[in-house]
Design an enzyme around this catalytic site. Structure first.
Site, mmCIF file in Angstrom:
data_model
loop_
_atom_site.group_PDB
_atom_site.id
_atom_site.type_symbol
_atom_site.label_atom_id
_atom_site.label_comp_id
_atom_site.label_asym_id
_atom_site.label_seq_id
_atom_site.Cartn_x
_atom_site.Cartn_y
_atom_site.Cartn_z
ATOM 1 N N CYS A 16 -2.402 9.217 3.066
ATOM 2 C CA CYS A 16 -2.109 8.652 1.732
ATOM 3 C C CYS A 16 -3.154 9.064 0.706
ATOM 4 O O CYS A 16 -2.855 9.139 -0.479
ATOM 5 C CB CYS A 16 -1.990 7.138 1.809
ATOM 6 S SG CYS A 16 -3.379 6.364 2.615
ATOM 7 N N GLU A 73 0.886 -1.177 0.000
ATOM 8 C CA GLU A 73 0.000 0.000 0.000
ATOM 9 C C GLU A 73 0.913 1.212 0.000
ATOM 10 O O GLU A 73 1.537 1.519 1.017
ATOM 11 C CB GLU A 73 -0.888 0.017 1.260
ATOM 12 C CG GLU A 73 -1.769 -1.208 1.422
ATOM 13 C CD GLU A 73 -3.001 -1.189 0.531
ATOM 14 O OE1 GLU A 73 -3.190 -0.218 -0.230
ATOM 15 O OE2 GLU A 73 -3.756 -2.167 0.585
HETATM 16 P P1 NAD Z 1 8.552 4.712 4.486
HETATM 17 O O1 NAD Z 1 8.450 3.882 3.254
HETATM 18 O O2 NAD Z 1 9.714 5.615 4.642
HETATM 19 O O3 NAD Z 1 8.609 3.756 5.770
HETATM 20 C C1 NAD Z 1 7.571 2.848 6.083
HETATM 21 C C2 NAD Z 1 8.164 1.705 6.893
HETATM 22 O O4 NAD Z 1 9.041 0.935 6.076
HETATM 23 C C3 NAD Z 1 9.002 2.128 8.089
HETATM 24 O O5 NAD Z 1 8.753 1.221 9.129
HETATM 25 C C4 NAD Z 1 10.435 2.005 7.570
HETATM 26 O O6 NAD Z 1 11.378 1.773 8.576
HETATM 27 C C5 NAD Z 1 10.325 0.796 6.663
HETATM 28 N N1 NAD Z 1 11.264 0.726 5.540
HETATM 29 C C6 NAD Z 1 11.787 1.755 4.807
HETATM 30 N N2 NAD Z 1 12.529 1.265 3.791
HETATM 31 C C7 NAD Z 1 12.453 -0.087 3.860
HETATM 32 C C8 NAD Z 1 12.988 -1.162 3.072
HETATM 33 N N3 NAD Z 1 13.730 -0.929 1.997
HETATM 34 N N4 NAD Z 1 12.698 -2.433 3.435
HETATM 35 C C9 NAD Z 1 11.907 -2.690 4.490
HETATM 36 N N5 NAD Z 1 11.381 -1.723 5.291
HETATM 37 C C10 NAD Z 1 11.656 -0.441 4.968
HETATM 38 O O7 NAD Z 1 7.171 5.480 4.609
HETATM 39 P P2 NAD Z 1 6.740 6.562 5.694
HETATM 40 O O8 NAD Z 1 7.474 7.835 5.428
HETATM 41 O O9 NAD Z 1 6.804 5.979 7.067
HETATM 42 O O10 NAD Z 1 5.173 6.754 5.357
HETATM 43 C C11 NAD Z 1 4.671 7.657 4.446
HETATM 44 C C12 NAD Z 1 4.291 6.947 3.156
HETATM 45 O O11 NAD Z 1 3.322 5.936 3.410
HETATM 46 C C13 NAD Z 1 3.632 7.889 2.162
HETATM 47 O O12 NAD Z 1 4.165 7.668 0.876
HETATM 48 C C14 NAD Z 1 2.151 7.473 2.205
HETATM 49 O O13 NAD Z 1 1.434 7.774 1.038
HETATM 50 C C15 NAD Z 1 2.286 6.005 2.444
HETATM 51 N N6 NAD Z 1 1.012 5.446 2.970
HETATM 52 C C16 NAD Z 1 0.228 4.699 2.130
HETATM 53 C C17 NAD Z 1 -0.996 4.171 2.591
HETATM 54 C C18 NAD Z 1 -1.900 3.374 1.683
HETATM 55 O O14 NAD Z 1 -2.889 2.845 2.154
HETATM 56 N N7 NAD Z 1 -1.606 3.264 0.389
HETATM 57 C C19 NAD Z 1 -1.381 4.435 3.922
HETATM 58 C C20 NAD Z 1 -0.568 5.202 4.743
HETATM 59 C C21 NAD Z 1 0.643 5.704 4.248
#
Ligand code: NAD
Length: 461
Positions: free
Chosen positions: A270, A236
């Protein structure tokens, strides 16, 4: 007797209040070298967990709803302190998860009951079994709701779960997992803390399903890493949701939606409205009504009852938003309001007009309190611009009903709202199209994404 060593500074993941910069608390960082052992524990817990029926697993989770509700004020305050959203929203997020726990657990159990298909002489039973160990990797913007949305269906479907919450909001996720663990067998639900290295180790380890909510870049990296073992994925990801406002629209409703959906949670949603295309003929009236709504928003500390939006969760996020505003203004956008310098992580709600797609703010996810407006001559032009994106989570159109429905069907997002928000009726899946998602969740269709489908066919006389 051996004693646990006291964690040193470098062993702790500290969580800071984005309003004040003060430390809210800390959790021990999970050493990357321990991740495989944690996965092995989750694998070992699988046989007993999968021996239960989905309803037995659902029933086990239900008391966690009451336990969460009993602590909603305390946990909601913790959530707001580490994420920044106003206290009422923090408490509301905890209460919402608590209130829906029982119903959601039942919904999942019902959705994954076997289906029967019959032809003459053959009967096929479609089983929905858990995959195995599920890595639940979650973001900070809804720091209890996102783990909850993933963990509940994953568990009821028969997976054991290892949660890796965002490093920005580890405390509330840690408390959530502790509450659930009061009612679950050992090893069924675990949590690991750290930055992306811990997430990467989890994805690379012996897990069977990765349910990730977060940024597109991290999603792409996860997909690459998961390809090695052809691990199942639910991704997501981010978006750049458009709102179209056409002639014949209820402009009060459209402006109220535009302001709220661009600014709530400081734009860190999001499905935030990130781009607004308004037909030129109604744009002046729309802008007046939009500004009335935007002026109602007040930025401030989460504990100040008059605040309607808090700060950005971190400095880097603020720099990204302020940088996009500057880029747009440098390229000829009009500043309607906001963009005032603010201390710390605060960003003043900003309204920009005359935006074009050569500006980064119209193509790259902003995730900040900015209302972005562009005028269009026709509905066709609006559709073309709305679909001019690699993303496709939500989209909304306001207009005369039949025209708005027609335009809604031309939008390439996964969830489209016509004269309302993009949120669907109960049971609708939460689904992103294009680069906003890969697989999906929620509703019976979504719950089954946490399952391996197996077909067993028998001869029937
Ligand atoms: P992010 O991708 O930076 O981090 C999310 C999580 O993933 C964190 O726990 C982080 O430590 C981990 N992570 C980062 N890189 C990784 C990798 N390569 N492998 C495994 N884990 C990894 O996102 P964020 O800044 O925490 O959240 C914001 C983003 O989330 C925005 O782009 C938003 O649109 C998206 N979001 C989407 C939905 C949806 O339903 N589509 C819902 C909420 C948020």
């Amino acid at each position: 007797m051996t004693t646990m060593p006291t964690p040193t500074d470098t062993d702790l993941l500290r969580s800071y209040n984005p309003s004040t910069g003060e430390e809210v608390g800390s959790v021990p960082i999970t050493p990357v070298a321990q991740v495989d052992a944690i996965i092995a524990k989750a694998q070992a817990a699988l046989p007993a967990w999968q021996a239960l029926t989905p309803q037995q697993r659902a029933d086990m989770l239900k008391p966690a709803g009451e336990a969460l509700e009993a602590r909603a004020e305390e946990l909601g305050k913790l959530l707001s302190l580490e994420q920044g959203k106003p206290l009422t929203e923090g408490i509301g997020e905890v209460s919402g998860c608590a209130a829906r726990m029982s119903e959601e657990a039942d919904e999942v159990a019902k959705a994954i009951a076997p289906d029967i298909l019959e032809d003459e002489g053959v009967k096929s039973t479609i089983y929905y079994d858990g995959y195995g160990v599920c890595a639940a990797i979650t973001p900070w913007n809804f720091p209890i709701l996102m783990p909850h949305w993933t963990i509940v269906p994953a568990l009821v479907a028969g997976n054991t779960v290892i949660c890796k919450p965002s490093e920005q909001t580890p405390l509330i996720a840690d408390e959530y997992v502790k509450v659930l663990n009061q009612f679950l067998p050992e090893g069924v639900l675990q949590i690991i803390h750290g930055e992306d290295d811990q997430g990467k180790a989890l994805v690379a380890g012996d897990v069977n399903l990765i349910a990730f909510t977060g940024s597109k870049n991290a999603g792409q990296h996860i997909m690459q890493s998961a390809a090695k073992g052809l691990k199942r994925l639910i991704l997501e990801l981010g978006s750049k949701d458009p709102l179209i406002v056409l002639e014949g629209a209820d402009l009060d409703a459209a402006a109220a939606f535009a302001a709220r959906n661009s600014l709530r949670n400081c734009g860190q949603v999001c499905v935030s409205t990130e781009r607004i295309y308004v037909q030129d003929s109604i744009k002046p009236q729309f802008m007046d009504k939009l500004m009335e709504q935007v002026n109602e928003f007040k930025v401030g500390d989460c504990c100040d009852e008059t605040s309607t939006i808090g700060p950005m969760v971190m400095r880097e996020q603020k720099e990204h938003v302020v940088g996009q505003i500057k880029d747009a203004l440098d390229k000829g956008a009009t500043l309607v309001s906001g963009n005032e310098p603010m201390d710390g992580n605060y960003v003043s709600p900003t309204v920009l007009d005359n935006l074009t797609h050569d500006m980064d703010i119209m193509t790259t996810e902003t995730f900040g309190p900015v209302v972005c407006v562009a005028g269009v001559k026709t509905a066709e032009e609006a559709v073309e611009l709305a679909n001019d994106t690699e993303y496709g989570l939500g989209a909304v159109v306001f207009g005369e009903d039949s025209k708005a429905r027609e335009v809604g069907r031309q939008l390439t997002a996964g969830m489209v709202g016509v004269n309302r928000s993009m949120g669907g009726a109960s049971g609708s899946p939460w689904v992103g199209a294009r680069q906003s998602g890969y697989s999906y969740h929620s509703g019976p269709m979504g719950h089954r994404q946490f399952c391996q489908v197996r077909v067993v066919s028998t001869n029937e006389a």
